[in-house]
Design a protein around this motif. Structure first.
Motif, PDB file in Angstrom:
ATOM      1  N   VAL A   3       0.838  -1.199   0.000  1.00  0.00           N
ATOM      2  CA  VAL A   3       0.000   0.000   0.000  1.00  0.00           C
ATOM      3  C   VAL A   3       0.878   1.255   0.000  1.00  0.00           C
ATOM      4  N   VAL A   4       1.943   1.237   0.791  1.00  0.00           N
ATOM      5  CA  VAL A   4       2.849   2.381   0.846  1.00  0.00           C
ATOM      6  C   VAL A   4       3.523   2.590  -0.509  1.00  0.00           C
ATOM      7  N   ALA A  10       1.884   6.694  -6.763  1.00  0.00           N
ATOM      8  CA  ALA A  10       0.831   7.585  -7.246  1.00  0.00           C
ATOM      9  C   ALA A  10       1.199   9.050  -7.019  1.00  0.00           C
ATOM     10  N   LEU A  11       1.803   9.360  -5.870  1.00  0.00           N
ATOM     11  CA  LEU A  11       2.211  10.734  -5.598  1.00  0.00           C
ATOM     12  C   LEU A  11       3.340  11.182  -6.524  1.00  0.00           C
ATOM     13  N   MET A  12       4.282  10.278  -6.791  1.00  0.00           N
ATOM     14  CA  MET A  12       5.358  10.625  -7.728  1.00  0.00           C
ATOM     15  C   MET A  12       4.814  10.816  -9.139  1.00  0.00           C
ATOM     16  N   ALA A  13       3.873   9.985  -9.530  1.00  0.00           N
ATOM     17  CA  ALA A  13       3.263  10.134 -10.854  1.00  0.00           C
ATOM     18  C   ALA A  13       2.490  11.440 -10.948  1.00  0.00           C
ATOM     19  N   ALA A  49      13.490   5.339  -4.780  1.00  0.00           N
ATOM     20  CA  ALA A  49      12.465   4.482  -4.187  1.00  0.00           C
ATOM     21  C   ALA A  49      12.537   3.069  -4.756  1.00  0.00           C
ATOM     22  N   GLU A  50      12.775   2.967  -6.048  1.00  0.00           N
ATOM     23  CA  GLU A  50      12.912   1.639  -6.659  1.00  0.00           C
ATOM     24  C   GLU A  50      14.121   0.911  -6.092  1.00  0.00           C
ATOM     25  N   MET A  51      15.216   1.632  -5.868  1.00  0.00           N
ATOM     26  CA  MET A  51      16.398   1.014  -5.280  1.00  0.00           C
ATOM     27  C   MET A  51      16.107   0.536  -3.859  1.00  0.00           C
ATOM     28  N   ALA A  52      15.354   1.320  -3.091  1.00  0.00           N
ATOM     29  CA  ALA A  52      15.035   0.940  -1.715  1.00  0.00           C
ATOM     30  C   ALA A  52      14.105  -0.275  -1.669  1.00  0.00           C
TER      31      ALA A  52
END
Length: 87
Positions: A3-4, A10-13, A49-52
């Motif tokens: 969910v996070v 969605a916020l980045m988009a 974020a993808e790396m994390a």
């Protein structure tokens, strides 16, 4: 956790779409330049974020390159605009 990730995506988009909208519809060149900086920052955040999420550092050079591009672009535009105001 999912969910996070979905909410963050969605916020980045939304931020990227808003920046693209300002690039297309911006009334001045400075609006477009600031929007392109926001778009670059959003791309850096998305890559981070993808790396994390996937727990790797393979795309770290891409993040560093984007950061360098953003800084150099902002500085060069600021110098151009300041020299344009002097005349």
């Amino acid at each position: 956790m999912i969910v996070v990730i979905v909410i963050a995506g969605a916020l980045m988009a939304a931020g990227a779409v808003g920046a693209i909208w300002r690039i297309v519809k911006g009334p001045s060149a400075l609006d477009r330049i600031i929007a392109s900086d926001v778009l670059i920052a959003t791309a850096i955040i998305a890559i981070g974020a993808e790396m994390a999420v996937n727990r790797h550092t393979d795309t770290l050079p891409v993040m560093l390159g984007l950061a360098l591009f953003g800084i150099l672009g902002s500085v060069s535009v600021a110098r151009f605009m300041s020299s344009r105001d002097d005349t």
